[in-house]
Design a protein around this motif. Structure first.
Motif, PDB file in Angstrom:
ATOM      1  N   TYR A  25      28.820  41.678  26.727  1.00 30.41           N
ATOM      2  CA  TYR A  25      29.851  41.508  27.740  1.00 30.41           C
ATOM      3  C   TYR A  25      29.798  42.656  28.744  1.00 30.41           C
ATOM      4  O   TYR A  25      29.652  43.821  28.361  1.00 30.41           O
ATOM      5  N   ARG A  26      29.938  42.335  30.010  1.00 30.58           N
ATOM      6  CA  ARG A  26      29.914  43.319  31.072  1.00 30.58           C
ATOM      7  C   ARG A  26      31.212  43.243  31.889  1.00 30.58           C
ATOM      8  O   ARG A  26      31.897  42.214  31.851  1.00 30.58           O
ATOM      9  N   PRO A  27      31.564  44.310  32.630  1.00 27.14           N
ATOM     10  CA  PRO A  27      32.783  44.277  33.449  1.00 27.14           C
ATOM     11  C   PRO A  27      32.816  43.026  34.332  1.00 27.14           C
ATOM     12  O   PRO A  27      31.808  42.650  34.923  1.00 27.14           O
ATOM     13  N   ILE A  28      33.976  42.411  34.381  1.00 26.08           N
ATOM     14  CA  ILE A  28      34.107  41.153  35.122  1.00 26.08           C
ATOM     15  C   ILE A  28      33.976  41.375  36.623  1.00 26.08           C
ATOM     16  O   ILE A  28      34.389  42.410  37.149  1.00 26.08           O
ATOM     17  N   GLU A  29      33.362  40.421  37.285  1.00 23.47           N
ATOM     18  CA  GLU A  29      33.331  40.364  38.745  1.00 23.47           C
ATOM     19  C   GLU A  29      33.942  39.028  39.142  1.00 23.47           C
ATOM     20  O   GLU A  29      33.431  37.974  38.768  1.00 23.47           O
ATOM     21  N   THR A  30      35.031  39.079  39.863  1.00 15.81           N
ATOM     22  CA  THR A  30      35.782  37.865  40.188  1.00 15.81           C
ATOM     23  C   THR A  30      36.322  37.937  41.605  1.00 15.81           C
ATOM     24  O   THR A  30      36.764  39.010  42.053  1.00 15.81           O
ATOM     25  N   PRO A  31      36.321  36.821  42.311  1.00 13.21           N
ATOM     26  CA  PRO A  31      36.921  36.800  43.645  1.00 13.21           C
ATOM     27  C   PRO A  31      38.437  36.934  43.615  1.00 13.21           C
ATOM     28  O   PRO A  31      39.059  37.115  44.669  1.00 13.21           O
ATOM     29  N   LEU A  32      39.016  36.875  42.423  1.00 11.95           N
ATOM     30  CA  LEU A  32      40.466  36.957  42.305  1.00 11.95           C
ATOM     31  C   LEU A  32      40.980  38.395  42.278  1.00 11.95           C
ATOM     32  O   LEU A  32      42.191  38.619  42.368  1.00 11.95           O
ATOM     33  N   ALA A  33      40.075  39.372  42.143  1.00  9.83           N
ATOM     34  CA  ALA A  33      40.518  40.773  42.052  1.00  9.83           C
ATOM     35  C   ALA A  33      39.459  41.690  42.649  1.00  9.83           C
ATOM     36  O   ALA A  33      38.279  41.349  42.720  1.00  9.83           O
ATOM     37  N   ASP A  40      45.204  44.071  37.970  1.00  7.90           N
ATOM     38  CA  ASP A  40      44.649  43.429  39.164  1.00  7.90           C
ATOM     39  C   ASP A  40      44.119  42.037  38.846  1.00  7.90           C
ATOM     40  O   ASP A  40      44.326  41.082  39.615  1.00  7.90           O
ATOM     41  N   VAL A  41      43.422  41.905  37.724  1.00  9.71           N
ATOM     42  CA  VAL A  41      42.873  40.598  37.351  1.00  9.71           C
ATOM     43  C   VAL A  41      43.989  39.607  37.052  1.00  9.71           C
ATOM     44  O   VAL A  41      43.948  38.450  37.495  1.00  9.71           O
ATOM     45  N   VAL A  42      45.008  40.050  36.321  1.00 12.45           N
ATOM     46  CA  VAL A  42      46.124  39.148  36.018  1.00 12.45           C
ATOM     47  C   VAL A  42      46.871  38.780  37.297  1.00 12.45           C
ATOM     48  O   VAL A  42      47.307  37.634  37.465  1.00 12.45           O
ATOM     49  N   THR A  43      47.007  39.723  38.211  1.00 19.88           N
ATOM     50  CA  THR A  43      47.636  39.427  39.505  1.00 19.88           C
ATOM     51  C   THR A  43      46.867  38.315  40.213  1.00 19.88           C
ATOM     52  O   THR A  43      47.466  37.387  40.784  1.00 19.88           O
ATOM     53  N   GLY A  44      45.542  38.391  40.178  1.00 19.36           N
ATOM     54  CA  GLY A  44      44.727  37.351  40.791  1.00 19.36           C
ATOM     55  C   GLY A  44      44.912  36.011  40.121  1.00 19.36           C
ATOM     56  O   GLY A  44      45.018  34.970  40.795  1.00 19.36           O
ATOM     57  N   LEU A  45      44.967  36.009  38.818  1.00 19.48           N
ATOM     58  CA  LEU A  45      45.187  34.756  38.090  1.00 19.48           C
ATOM     59  C   LEU A  45      46.547  34.154  38.430  1.00 19.48           C
ATOM     60  O   LEU A  45      46.676  32.945  38.652  1.00 19.48           O
ATOM     61  N   GLY A 220      36.303  28.987  34.460  1.00 22.86           N
ATOM     62  CA  GLY A 220      36.660  27.929  35.407  1.00 22.86           C
ATOM     63  C   GLY A 220      37.668  28.375  36.445  1.00 22.86           C
ATOM     64  O   GLY A 220      37.681  27.848  37.570  1.00 22.86           O
ATOM     65  N   LEU A 221      38.514  29.351  36.094  1.00 23.67           N
ATOM     66  CA  LEU A 221      39.475  29.884  37.052  1.00 23.67           C
ATOM     67  C   LEU A 221      38.803  30.846  38.024  1.00 23.67           C
ATOM     68  O   LEU A 221      39.071  30.835  39.218  1.00 23.67           O
ATOM     69  N   HIS A 222      37.910  31.673  37.489  1.00 23.30           N
ATOM     70  CA  HIS A 222      37.274  32.690  38.330  1.00 23.30           C
ATOM     71  C   HIS A 222      36.230  32.099  39.272  1.00 23.30           C
ATOM     72  O   HIS A 222      36.041  32.606  40.378  1.00 23.30           O
ATOM     73  N   ASP A 223      35.549  31.032  38.835  1.00 26.40           N
ATOM     74  CA  ASP A 223      34.527  30.459  39.716  1.00 26.40           C
ATOM     75  C   ASP A 223      35.062  29.330  40.592  1.00 26.40           C
ATOM     76  O   ASP A 223      34.324  28.745  41.383  1.00 26.40           O
ATOM     77  N   GLY A 224      36.348  29.024  40.461  1.00 27.69           N
ATOM     78  CA  GLY A 224      36.986  28.063  41.353  1.00 27.69           C
ATOM     79  C   GLY A 224      36.848  26.609  40.962  1.00 27.69           C
ATOM     80  O   GLY A 224      37.334  25.732  41.681  1.00 27.69           O
ATOM     81  N   ARG A 225      36.206  26.333  39.829  1.00 31.89           N
ATOM     82  CA  ARG A 225      36.074  24.928  39.431  1.00 31.89           C
ATOM     83  C   ARG A 225      37.390  24.336  38.940  1.00 31.89           C
ATOM     84  O   ARG A 225      37.589  23.124  39.007  1.00 31.89           O
ATOM     85  N   ILE A 226      38.273  25.192  38.434  1.00 29.42           N
ATOM     86  CA  ILE A 226      39.646  24.771  38.136  1.00 29.42           C
ATOM     87  C   ILE A 226      40.507  25.279  39.281  1.00 29.42           C
ATOM     88  O   ILE A 226      40.638  26.486  39.490  1.00 29.42           O
TER      89      ILE A 226
END
Length: 238
Positions: A25-33, A40-45, A220-226
């Motif tokens: 596992y590596r540090p997450i990279e997400t357009p939401l944060a 920050d990640v939860v804020t994006g979610l 699915g949330l981070h890549d926008g499919r959901i």
């Protein structure tokens, strides 16, 4: 059906889970944060949907590693302060009654008992009537990760049960509908939640039709499919 976002914590930061291979596992990279800070990640979610529940895997605690445990506990406290209405479901690798009682007294949320860290079915039986306890039945392929007695004694499960298919986490392979159907048949009146492989709105709708109470989702949330529309639609049909 309830959609529950997932974050995995390691050393106080959010990492990207894939197929249960936790050493990779590596540090997450997400357009939401902007980064991998938990708040920050939860804020994006939460910008996508007003989720009522968040699932958190404390990977350091699950692996029995002292390093990172205090960082993750501090991260949980920060998320709780930032989102006081959000209920946390937390897997901290707890496998004995004293540790479970101590964790529940801290007021950080609801305790998830992961079958992979249990030595027998005793703790799940002791806490089966506690409404703040959730059981996660962990599978890797066709193999149950945990004591066979725990899987066999559905009458002693807590009300909420997660069917966690580890090799599908972050894989984009879709939920294991056959496994979910088997757990649901054994669980009788229990609430069954799907975890692992949920990709998009179509999967959410398939789980709803299958009578699944909720789905744990991340990629699915981070890549926008959901999408926000998918989440609103599923919530409206709950």
């Amino acid at each position: 059906m309830d959609v529950i976002p997932v974050i995995d914590l390691k050393g106080g930061t959010v990492v990207h889970a894939r197929m249960g291979e936790r050493d990779r596992y590596r540090p997450i990279e997400t357009p939401l944060a902007r980064g991998n800070d938990p708040v920050d990640v939860v804020t994006g979610l939460m910008s996508l949907h007003p989720f009522s529940t968040l699932y958190v895997a404390d990977l350091d605690a699950i692996a029995g590693q002292v390093t990172g445990y205090d960082d993750n506990r501090a991260a949980l406290q920060r998320v709780t302060r930032a989102f006081p209405a959000l209920t946390l479901w937390v897997d901290s690798g707890i496998a004995d009654f004293e540790a479970a009682a101590d964790w529940l007294q801290q007021g950080l949320g609801h305790l998830v008992l992961g079958s992979e860290t249990q030595s027998d079915a005793t703790l799940a039986q002791q806490l089966a009537d506690n409404r703040r306890v959730v059981l996660s039945l962990d599978f890797r392929g066709d193999d149950f990760q945990g004591p066979p007695a725990l899987l066999a004694q559905a009458e002693h499960w807590p009300q909420r049960v997660i069917a966690m298919t580890l090799h599908r986490v972050g894989s984009g392979s879709g939920p294991d509908l056959a496994r979910l159907a088997a757990v649901k048949a054994a669980a009788a009146t229990h609430d069954v939640y799907a975890a692992g492989g949920v990709r998009d709105g179509d999967d959410l709708r398939a789980l709803t039709r299958a009578g699944i109470a909720g789905a744990l989702v991340a990629s699915g949330l981070h890549d926008g499919r959901i999408t926000a529309a998918d989440l609103q639609r599923v919530s409206a049909n709950a």
